[in-house]
Design a protein around this motif. Sequence first.
Motif, PDB file in Angstrom:
ATOM      1  N   VAL A 149       1.294  -1.632   0.046  1.00 51.51           N
ATOM      2  CA  VAL A 149      -0.339  -0.013  -0.735  1.00 51.51           C
ATOM      3  C   VAL A 149       0.614   1.233  -0.223  1.00 51.51           C
ATOM      4  CG1 VAL A 149      -1.352   1.169   1.613  1.00 51.51           C
ATOM      5  CG2 VAL A 149      -1.938  -1.116   1.159  1.00 51.51           C
ATOM      6  N   ALA A 150       1.780   1.276   0.497  1.00 51.02           N
ATOM      7  CA  ALA A 150       2.894   2.768   1.038  1.00 51.02           C
ATOM      8  C   ALA A 150       3.712   3.044  -0.478  1.00 51.02           C
ATOM      9  CB  ALA A 150       3.418   2.289   2.373  1.00 51.02           C
ATOM     10  N   ARG A 151       3.760   1.227  -1.245  1.00 46.51           N
ATOM     11  CA  ARG A 151       5.028   1.598  -2.730  1.00 46.51           C
ATOM     12  C   ARG A 151       3.979   2.758  -3.340  1.00 46.51           C
ATOM     13  NH1 ARG A 151       9.185   2.209  -4.523  1.00 46.51           N
ATOM     14  NH2 ARG A 151       9.002   0.917  -7.245  1.00 46.51           N
ATOM     15  N   ALA A 179       8.980   6.255   4.947  1.00 53.97           N
ATOM     16  CA  ALA A 179       8.467   6.482   5.692  1.00 53.97           C
ATOM     17  C   ALA A 179       7.194   7.639   6.132  1.00 53.97           C
ATOM     18  CB  ALA A 179       9.576   7.231   7.260  1.00 53.97           C
ATOM     19  N   HIS A 180       6.740   8.953   5.316  1.00 56.17           N
ATOM     20  CA  HIS A 180       5.831   9.414   5.172  1.00 56.17           C
ATOM     21  C   HIS A 180       4.855   8.058   4.384  1.00 56.17           C
ATOM     22  CE1 HIS A 180       3.060  12.865   4.998  1.00 56.17           C
ATOM     23  NE2 HIS A 180       3.434  12.338   3.508  1.00 56.17           N
ATOM     24  N   ALA A 181       5.249   7.340   3.470  1.00 58.80           N
ATOM     25  CA  ALA A 181       4.261   6.468   2.801  1.00 58.80           C
ATOM     26  C   ALA A 181       3.964   6.241   3.889  1.00 58.80           C
ATOM     27  CB  ALA A 181       5.222   5.994   1.551  1.00 58.80           C
ATOM     28  N   ALA A 224       0.076   5.315   4.581  1.00 63.20           N
ATOM     29  CA  ALA A 224      -0.625   4.454   4.411  1.00 63.20           C
ATOM     30  C   ALA A 224      -1.427   3.181   5.609  1.00 63.20           C
ATOM     31  CB  ALA A 224       0.483   3.240   3.747  1.00 63.20           C
ATOM     32  N   LEU A 225      -1.055   3.974   6.815  1.00 64.19           N
ATOM     33  CA  LEU A 225      -1.413   2.769   7.705  1.00 64.19           C
ATOM     34  C   LEU A 225      -2.694   4.059   8.389  1.00 64.19           C
ATOM     35  CD1 LEU A 225       1.440   2.487  10.466  1.00 64.19           C
ATOM     36  CD2 LEU A 225      -0.096   1.034  10.023  1.00 64.19           C
TER      37      LEU A 225
END
Length: 493
Positions: free
Chosen positions: A345-347, A358-360, A364-365
Amino acid sequence: MTLVAHVRDLRVEIDGRAIVDGVSLAAHAGRITALIGPSGSGKTTTGLALLGEYPAGAVVDGEVHTPAGPVGYIPQHPASVLNPARRVGALLADIAARHGGNRRERRHRTEEALRLAQIQDPAAVLRRFPHQLSGGQQQRVVLAQALLLGARVIVADEPTTGQDVLTKQGMVAELAVVAAQGIAVVLLSHDLGVVRELADEVVVMRDGRVVDRGPASSVLDGRVPEQPSAARAPRPPGQVRLEARNLTAWHRTTRGAVEVLSDIGVPVAAGECVALVGRSGSGKTTLGRCLAGLHRAYEGTVLLGGTPLPRSLRSRSRPELAAVQYVFQDAKAAFDEHRPVLDQVARSAVRLRGAAPAHARRTALSTLGEFGLGESLARRRPGELSGGELQRAAVARALLAEPQVLICDEITSGLDPATRATILDALARLRERDELSLVFITHDLAAAAVLADRIAVLDAGRIAESGPARRLLETPQHPVTQGLLSASLTQRA
């Protein structure tokens, strides 16, 4: 009653966590046993145990007895069991050949199985690859496979997922015919209307355990199928954000190009939701894929903010990729099974927006949390999440790109009412907060009523009727729209 298969005291653990705990189940010849319960309750894991399949790394205890012959399986996402590199005719011919006979006899058996599975034009379907079929058509091809195999037990995992109400009625009738032929059917479903119509026995699961069981009439007493909501009032017309103009699309087959969309025009304004509805095979998914750059065999134009978009996804720039995001019906197939869901998801934010990792992950969380997925779930691999949990994660991943347009392909199909409501509520908030535009491909007229400002009804690759959602749902003009609404009301009665 002849006992064909059974599960006794089944326990399945992953990383010390029981996803099925002490479940027993009996499948009798000619009878339909339904497993119901919310996403993540253990229905699919229990059903797959009859095929001897378990999640990777699972520790299994208990007894599973199946017949000497094959156990048929109709998955919630049928593309997962269809070879994408082979035409449907070749796939089914291999199965038909196991029972002998000359080529003409095998072809007859194959076409008869497709007709029994409610395929209206078997010859045309046999020439196509699986990706050239709608989700509902793929589902019926898989049912035909099970019929050709001569299975004595069929495990049907949400077999009416992604089907319009008219086709769903046909699938219900076919499963009833299958049972009448002495085949045991184990039905996993969230659709109480279908369960009420089909099941002899109902087993209710929650958190991996059986919490109720008995005859369908007694277990389902008081459980009311969800009723359609009143259609929302349309938003004031805004600036067009995404538009298909004079779009005609086709599939390539061994006999040349087959037209599947004809002269389609659909505008979507900023913050607007346009629902594409129609029977399976009407062209809804192909239209969505053209808009997203996933289907390039078309003439006409797709515009974003008035600027033409390249036909192919590979030719679109990073901002164009981020601007138009697509959420697939088969969420499981859209994830890498070896990587944690949170990382995937963060990707999306890292790749399409250049966000710092880190921000992504923080974003995402937060986004996953909006869809009811906490950090402990997010850190698991896709195989450890239920279908409903994965679908929510798929929507969250698309949103990490901060799109202008989100194309949702049957994302509420096969979900329990609570999960469905979570997704619809989240999308409604995003529209109001971020002016997100939605193209909502669905057979679920109740969901379209909740979310859509406008509805376009497709039939045989053409727009049969379009207009404000309230008008179409209250006073439909076209026979196709009238038929879909009538069938929907009958099913929910």
